[in-house]
Motif scaffolding. Structure first.
Motif: not given
Length: 111
Positions: A35-36, A40-45, A79-80
């Protein structure tokens, strides 16, 4: 018909006990770290979701000491519509349990 029903019932009960008994070491840490890392990878989605299934891959030898092995765990995140495969490499020792040595994330897509 009753034999089939009771057979499925016994199989389900035993399968549940076996699955609970074989918990992968460091799996909880890998899910939390996934999760962390994805955050970090996607910038907080806020649409991030992490699969609770952790797959243990074959261990890796420590390049600095061939006598030691690293545990490799694979976790999937979403994510989506995007899928991400994350691998976490841990060193396990009686004194250092679940010491994270490396992490990687790869988007599962086709260009």
């Amino acid at each position: 018909m009753k034999i089939l029903f009771y057979g499925l019932l016994v199989y389900t009960l035993l399968g549940g006990d076996i699955a609970q008994a074989k918990t992968i070491q460091c799996s909880r840490q890998a899910i939390a770290q996934a999760r962390q890392l994805l955050n970090f990878h996607v910038g907080g989605d806020d649409r991030i979701s992490i699969d609770n299934n952790v797959k243990e891959l074959p261990p890796l030898k420590n390049p600095a000491n061939q006598q030691q092995k690293f545990q490799v765990l694979e976790v999937w995140g979403y994510i989506y519509k995007a899928q991400y495969r994350m691998r976490f490499i841990y060193y396990n020792d009686p004194n250092l349990s679940c010491l994270l040595m490396r992490q990687e994330v790869l988007e599962n897509s086709s260009p």
